[in-house]
Design a protein around this motif. Structure first.
Motif, PDB file in Angstrom:
ATOM      1  N   ILE A  80       0.838  -1.199   0.000  1.00 62.08           N
ATOM      2  CA  ILE A  80       0.000   0.000   0.000  1.00 62.08           C
ATOM      3  C   ILE A  80       0.873   1.249   0.000  1.00 62.08           C
ATOM      4  N   ARG A  81       1.900   1.260   0.841  1.00 62.60           N
ATOM      5  CA  ARG A  81       2.810   2.417   0.865  1.00 62.60           C
ATOM      6  C   ARG A  81       3.495   2.602  -0.485  1.00 62.60           C
ATOM      7  N   GLY A  82       3.928   1.491  -1.097  1.00 62.91           N
ATOM      8  CA  GLY A  82       4.574   1.578  -2.399  1.00 62.91           C
ATOM      9  C   GLY A  82       3.650   2.105  -3.468  1.00 62.91           C
ATOM     10  N   ALA A  83       2.399   1.617  -3.475  1.00 61.69           N
ATOM     11  CA  ALA A  83       1.425   2.072  -4.474  1.00 61.69           C
ATOM     12  C   ALA A  83       1.112   3.555  -4.297  1.00 61.69           C
ATOM     13  N   ALA A 116      -6.138  -5.136  -0.244  1.00 60.41           N
ATOM     14  CA  ALA A 116      -5.708  -4.299   0.888  1.00 60.41           C
ATOM     15  C   ALA A 116      -6.074  -4.885   2.243  1.00 60.41           C
ATOM     16  N   ASN A 117      -5.702  -6.127   2.499  1.00 58.53           N
ATOM     17  CA  ASN A 117      -6.029  -6.766   3.775  1.00 58.53           C
ATOM     18  C   ASN A 117      -5.412  -6.058   4.974  1.00 58.53           C
ATOM     19  N   GLU A 118      -4.287  -5.368   4.745  1.00 58.11           N
ATOM     20  CA  GLU A 118      -3.633  -4.666   5.851  1.00 58.11           C
ATOM     21  C   GLU A 118      -3.879  -3.157   5.808  1.00 58.11           C
ATOM     22  N   ALA A 119      -4.934  -2.742   5.097  1.00 65.65           N
ATOM     23  CA  ALA A 119      -5.222  -1.309   5.012  1.00 65.65           C
ATOM     24  C   ALA A 119      -5.540  -0.707   6.367  1.00 65.65           C
ATOM     25  N   TRP A 120      -6.043  -1.510   7.298  1.00 63.91           N
ATOM     26  CA  TRP A 120      -6.373  -0.998   8.634  1.00 63.91           C
ATOM     27  C   TRP A 120      -5.160  -0.406   9.340  1.00 63.91           C
ATOM     28  N   VAL A 121      -3.956  -0.894   8.987  1.00 62.17           N
ATOM     29  CA  VAL A 121      -2.733  -0.353   9.583  1.00 62.17           C
ATOM     30  C   VAL A 121      -2.562   1.116   9.212  1.00 62.17           C
ATOM     31  N   LEU A 122      -3.042   1.496   8.030  1.00 64.43           N
ATOM     32  CA  LEU A 122      -2.859   2.854   7.503  1.00 64.43           C
ATOM     33  C   LEU A 122      -4.185   3.593   7.393  1.00 64.43           C
ATOM     34  N   ALA A 123      -5.175   3.211   8.191  1.00 62.01           N
ATOM     35  CA  ALA A 123      -6.526   3.753   8.051  1.00 62.01           C
ATOM     36  C   ALA A 123      -6.557   5.281   8.100  1.00 62.01           C
ATOM     37  N   ASP A 149      -7.863  10.664   1.233  1.00 63.91           N
ATOM     38  CA  ASP A 149      -9.107  10.404   0.514  1.00 63.91           C
ATOM     39  C   ASP A 149      -8.916   9.327  -0.558  1.00 63.91           C
ATOM     40  N   VAL A 150      -8.269   8.223  -0.151  1.00 60.06           N
ATOM     41  CA  VAL A 150      -8.057   7.090  -1.051  1.00 60.06           C
ATOM     42  C   VAL A 150      -9.091   6.008  -0.723  1.00 60.06           C
ATOM     43  N   PRO A 151      -9.994   5.692  -1.652  1.00 58.86           N
ATOM     44  CA  PRO A 151     -10.985   4.649  -1.381  1.00 58.86           C
ATOM     45  C   PRO A 151     -10.374   3.257  -1.461  1.00 58.86           C
ATOM     46  N   VAL A 152     -11.063   2.292  -0.830  1.00 53.95           N
ATOM     47  CA  VAL A 152     -10.553   0.925  -0.768  1.00 53.95           C
ATOM     48  C   VAL A 152     -11.664  -0.055  -1.131  1.00 53.95           C
ATOM     49  N   ILE A 153     -11.361  -0.970  -2.064  1.00 54.57           N
ATOM     50  CA  ILE A 153     -12.276  -2.046  -2.439  1.00 54.57           C
ATOM     51  C   ILE A 153     -11.840  -3.297  -1.693  1.00 54.57           C
ATOM     52  N   LEU A 154     -12.728  -3.870  -0.910  1.00 48.26           N
ATOM     53  CA  LEU A 154     -12.370  -4.975  -0.038  1.00 48.26           C
ATOM     54  C   LEU A 154     -13.062  -6.271  -0.460  1.00 48.26           C
ATOM     55  N   GLY A 155     -12.357  -7.382  -0.254  1.00 48.03           N
ATOM     56  CA  GLY A 155     -12.958  -8.684  -0.505  1.00 48.03           C
ATOM     57  C   GLY A 155     -12.129  -9.523  -1.449  1.00 48.03           C
ATOM     58  N   LEU A 204     -11.677   0.699   8.735  1.00 42.70           N
ATOM     59  CA  LEU A 204     -11.512   1.722   7.703  1.00 42.70           C
ATOM     60  C   LEU A 204     -12.692   2.688   7.684  1.00 42.70           C
ATOM     61  N   ALA A 205     -13.913   2.139   7.758  1.00 43.22           N
ATOM     62  CA  ALA A 205     -15.100   2.995   7.720  1.00 43.22           C
ATOM     63  C   ALA A 205     -15.134   3.945   8.912  1.00 43.22           C
ATOM     64  N   LYS A 206     -14.781   3.455  10.086  1.00 40.71           N
ATOM     65  CA  LYS A 206     -14.772   4.312  11.283  1.00 40.71           C
ATOM     66  C   LYS A 206     -13.730   5.418  11.172  1.00 40.71           C
ATOM     67  N   ALA A 207     -12.648   5.159  10.434  1.00 36.38           N
ATOM     68  CA  ALA A 207     -11.606   6.179  10.245  1.00 36.38           C
ATOM     69  C   ALA A 207     -11.991   7.211   9.189  1.00 36.38           C
ATOM     70  N   GLY A 208     -13.073   6.937   8.449  1.00 36.79           N
ATOM     71  CA  GLY A 208     -13.512   7.867   7.411  1.00 36.79           C
ATOM     72  C   GLY A 208     -13.086   7.499   6.011  1.00 36.79           C
TER      73      GLY A 208
END
Length: 426
Positions: free
Chosen positions: A256-259, A275-282, A289-295, A317-321
């Protein structure tokens, strides 16, 4: 029972494609959940042609309207699956039925819409569960090509296309051994040097695309005509000037950081997927304002991951906005989209946020929020009439409307059920 029979009869009598402005449909007496705005108990919706004309209570039935009785039922927007291979894959284990990968690492000129089979058996199977639109696209290589958003009804790909050129898919090279070990899942080079080499190659490729785009811009401004045209680089121009977003396929926090670093360097409009580890960077994703598609959330965590990482990630992620949406990432399981969101709710996501992630938030992420994702006048009439909450596996979808057309609620599964139920007794 009378209302069920009325729905079935109307669906059988009306055409399934070729919507015209003179077709009028009214859904009367349903509990309307518009997603945007307040719910309307005992509400009415009038559809004229492809669009929603009116939403309210006690509306007058227009002359010539086909009326659907919604008493005791709930009306929701149709759901949007934000990542599938619908129309590109029929039977995953049969190579002849799969068209999801091209040769080579760079295929930006690959337009997924051109390969979609509108008559796939998996499309009716998906839409009878309330999914009316889906993002579909090929994978493979580093730059897979252009993904497309389709409505799940139509004789041809042109009829189905909601947004033909939706996003460029880039598979960020997988870095082994991410913070929680997730980097080993999903393939990719295991050798760190091989991964680093792919990252360098991707940056060099984007650098060439940026140079090409800037050169063509200068030539066009000067009224010059290029002696030759590079079709591959031409396909990258909407990406480099920000007209076409980039869907980065990532898993780990390092990816995620690289992208995000690449997106910042080249001025790309980024969307993250997987982005299974997106919560680390929520918090960072929310501020950028980067959206995330999960699943798919129906996956099992790896041995090295926290047991709830996949399932709790959307709620964090949703709670972080962060704006999120859901996908199934295949064709056969596309019908199970709402239950991916239900898993997220079970692990802490707000139910209203989960519904938005399947409707208006998904539409907004894909640049179609002005047309899809809610029940409002002027929007495309992609709707579902249900017995309850779409996220509840017990809910039955009684009727689906796509672009105002009532869809026959039959598919291969119902056909086989009726065929074998009527088999001769020995």
């Amino acid at each position: 029972m009378k209302s069920i029979l009325a729905l079935v009869c109307c669906a059988a009598l009306l055409p399934t494609v070729g919507a015209t402005q003179d077709r009028i449909v009214m859904i009367r007496g349903a509990h309307i959940v518009p997603v945007v705005g307040n719910e309307i108990p005992n509400g009415d919706v009038i559809i004229r042609g492809n669009l929603i004309e009116s939403v309210g209570s006690g509306l007058t039935t227009p002359p010539g309207a086909t009326v659907f009785d919604g008493q005791g039922l709930r009306l929701y927007p149709g759901l949007i699956n934000s990542g599938t291979t619908l129309g590109l894959e029929e039977i995953g284990s049969v190579p002849g039925g799969t068209d999801t990968r091209e040769l080579g690492n760079y295929n930006p000129h690959n337009l997924s819409l051109t390969a979609v089979n509108p008559h796939s058996e998996l499309i009716p199977v998906t839409r009878v569960n309330g999914i009316t639109s889906a993002v579909t696209g090929a994978g493979g290589g580093l730059v897979s090509g252009v993904m497309t958003l389709i409505d799940l009804n139509g004789w041809t790909t042109d009829e189905m296309a909601a947004v033909a050129h939706l996003a460029m898919r880039i598979n960020y090279p997988r870095l082994p051994g991410g913070r929680f070990g997730g980097g080993r899942r999903g393939g990719g080079p295991a050798n760190p040097e091989a991964v680093n080499r792919q990252v360098r190659e991707l940056k060099e490729y984007l650098g060439r695309a940026k140079t090409y785009d800037e050169t063509r811009d200068r030539m066009e401004a000067a009224g010059e005509t290029a002696p030759t045209m590079d079709l591959e680089m031409e396909a990258m121009r909407p990406v480099m000037d920000g007209r076409l977003p980039v869907l980065f396929e990532v898993t780990t926090a390092a990816q995620i950081r690289g992208a995000l670093a690449i997106a910042d360097s080249f001025g790309l409009k980024a969307i993250l997927a997987g982005a299974n580890e997106a919560w680390v960077l929520a918090d960072s994703l929310a501020s950028l304002d980067v959206p995330v598609i999960l699943g798919p959330l129906t996956s099992t965590p790896s041995d090295d991951d926290p047991y709830d990482m996949i399932y709790a990630n959307p709620g964090v992620l949703a709670k972080a906005g962060v704006r999120v949406a859901f996908r199934t990432n295949d064709a056969a399981e596309s019908r199970n989209l709402p239950y991916n969101a239900a898993l997220a709710v079970a692990y802490g996501m707000d139910p209203e946020e989960a519904l938005r992630a399947l409707t208006i938030d998904a539409a907004t992420i894909w640049g179609a929020g002005d047309r899809l994702g809610s029940i409002e006048p002027g929007k495309v009439a992609n709707l579902q009439l249900t017995t309850g909450d779409p996220l509840d596996v017990r809910t039955e979808v009684r009727q689906v409307f796509i672009r105002g057309v009532p869809i026959p609620m039959t598919d291969r599964h119902t056909d086989l059920y009726e065929e074998f139920r009527a088999r001769p007794k020995p």
